[in-house]
Design an enzyme around this catalytic site. Structure first.
Site, short mmCIF file in Angstrom:
data_model
loop_
_atom_site.label_atom_id
_atom_site.label_comp_id
_atom_site.label_asym_id
_atom_site.label_seq_id
_atom_site.Cartn_x
_atom_site.Cartn_y
_atom_site.Cartn_z
N GLU A 208 -2.13 7.78 8.78
CA GLU A 208 -0.67 7.61 8.75
C GLU A 208 -0.04 8.08 10.07
OE1 GLU A 208 1.69 6.31 6.43
OE2 GLU A 208 -0.15 5.40 5.68
N CYS B 60 -11.15 3.00 0.60
CA CYS B 60 -9.71 3.23 0.83
C CYS B 60 -9.33 2.39 2.04
CB CYS B 60 -9.45 4.71 1.11
SG CYS B 60 -7.76 5.05 1.66
N ASP C 44 0.88 -1.17 0.00
CA ASP C 44 0.00 0.00 0.00
C ASP C 44 0.91 1.23 0.00
OD1 ASP C 44 -2.32 1.62 0.29
OD2 ASP C 44 -2.04 1.70 2.45
N SER C 45 0.31 2.39 -0.16
CA SER C 45 1.09 3.62 -0.04
C SER C 45 1.65 3.77 1.38
CB SER C 45 0.21 4.83 -0.35
OG SER C 45 -0.84 4.90 0.60
N HIS D 221 -7.07 2.64 4.17
CA HIS D 221 -6.77 3.40 5.40
C HIS D 221 -8.05 3.64 6.22
CE1 HIS D 221 -2.91 4.43 3.48
NE2 HIS D 221 -2.52 4.93 4.63
N CYS E 94 -4.49 -1.43 -1.86
CA CYS E 94 -4.64 0.01 -2.05
C CYS E 94 -5.61 0.25 -3.20
CB CYS E 94 -3.27 0.61 -2.39
SG CYS E 94 -3.31 2.38 -2.72
N1 DGL Z 1 -4.83 2.87 1.19
C1 DGL Z 1 -4.86 3.62 -0.06
C2 DGL Z 1 -6.18 3.34 -0.78
O1 DGL Z 1 -6.80 2.35 -0.49
C3 DGL Z 1 -4.52 5.02 0.30
C4 DGL Z 1 -4.41 5.97 -0.76
C5 DGL Z 1 -3.45 7.08 -0.52
O2 DGL Z 1 -2.30 6.81 -0.28
O3 DGL Z 1 -3.90 8.22 -0.66
O4 DGL Z 1 -6.58 4.05 -1.66
#
Ligand code: DGL
Length: 273
Positions: free
Chosen positions: A156, A188, A15-16, A190, A78
């Site tokens: 984060e 998302c 993921d990011s 997150h 992600c």
């Molecule tokens: N967890 C990522 C998603 O599902 C986060 C996106 C991001 O980094 O902005 O989209």
């Protein structure tokens, strides 16, 4: 040979940042003996407002790093990377790729009010993939797409309950509730960590739908055939890597994972933009 009783070191998840841990936790809930490598592209998080070409390049680089680490199945935990880069990743990778998409189809099946809300990043909601989901499954239902800039940053930081996070979330949920949403999609990974706060804000009458358990089930369907064919060394059970500074992300990793974890630096060519 694979370690007796273990699932081998087959699954690579990325993921990011820390959001994909919600998917990894679902995999672990369903298969507690699953070994994995997780990469957070923390140096470049969040992806959500970045240009598509940048996200594509980062996703390709991180997927390559997972392959080099021995992953035989790659989970793109992600929605943003999936929305922007999934076709190119599939073309590039010689292993099964499991990807995310906002759960619009189940939400449309579930709604009684006929109004569904989708919380996701700007890039996800602008994607052709989400337009296709709305076109294919949105008949007769109003699907309201709500971008949530700034929300990934709260997660984060491990800031799941503060007044600032609450105020930010309210800006996104209030207009949706005013329009009669009874089903809310967390598009998302997150945002899954914000579920308790979102529940508090939207009340019990609104259903919250997200995809981590479904993606985990889908991942595990791919594990068995690969696991039986693979000769995978079993070194460490859980490998957490970041393109950022491990010391800066370790506390939030541990908070969200629910146990202390050791995060190491992903080095080499995979860090440069
Ligand atoms: N967890 C990522 C998603 O599902 C986060 C996106 C991001 O980094 O902005 O989209």
């Amino acid at each position: 040979m694979q370690h007796p009783g273990g699932a081998g070191h087959l699954v690579g998840v990325f993921d990011s940042g820390v959001g994909g841990l919600s998917v990894l936790k679902a995999i672990r809930r369903q298969r507690p003996d699953m070994d994995f490598t997780y990469i957070a592209d923390s140096l470049y998080a969040p992806y959500g407002q970045r240009p598509p070409a940048f996200i594509e390049a980062r996703a390709a680089s991180i997927a390559d790093a997972l392959l080099q680490a021995g992953a035989r199945i790659i989970v793109v935990a992600c929605n943003t990377a999936t929305a922007v880069a999934v076709e190119k990743l599939r073309a590039r990778l010689p292993v099964p790729l499991i990807a995310m998409e906002p759960a619009i189809k189940p939400a449309v099946a579930h709604t009684r009010s006929g109004v569904v809300g989708v919380l996701a990043t700007t890039r996800t909601l602008e994607s052709a993939n989400v337009a296709r989901l709305c076109r294919e499954f949105g008949h007769g239902v109003q699907v309201l797409l709500q971008p949530c800039p700034g929300l990934v940053e709260r997660v984060e930081q491990g800031d799941l309950y503060s007044a600032a996070t609450r105020d930010l979330l309210l800006q996104f949920t209030t207009p949706l509730l005013a329009k009669g949403v009874d089903t809310l999609v967390l598009g998302c990974t997150h945002y899954v960590f914000l579920t308790p706060l979102i529940r508090e804000l939207v009340g019990e009458a609104v259903s919250i739908i997200e995809s981590s358990e479904a993606v985990a089930r889908h991942t595990l369907r791919h594990v068995e055939p690969v696991a039986s064919a693979a000769d995978v060394p079993r070194t460490r059970r859980e490998i957490f890597l970041t393109t950022g500074v491990p010391g800066e992300v370790q506390a939030v990793f541990s908070q969200l994972w629910g146990a202390p974890v050791e995060v190491s630096a992903l080095g080499g060519d995979h860090v440069g933009a």
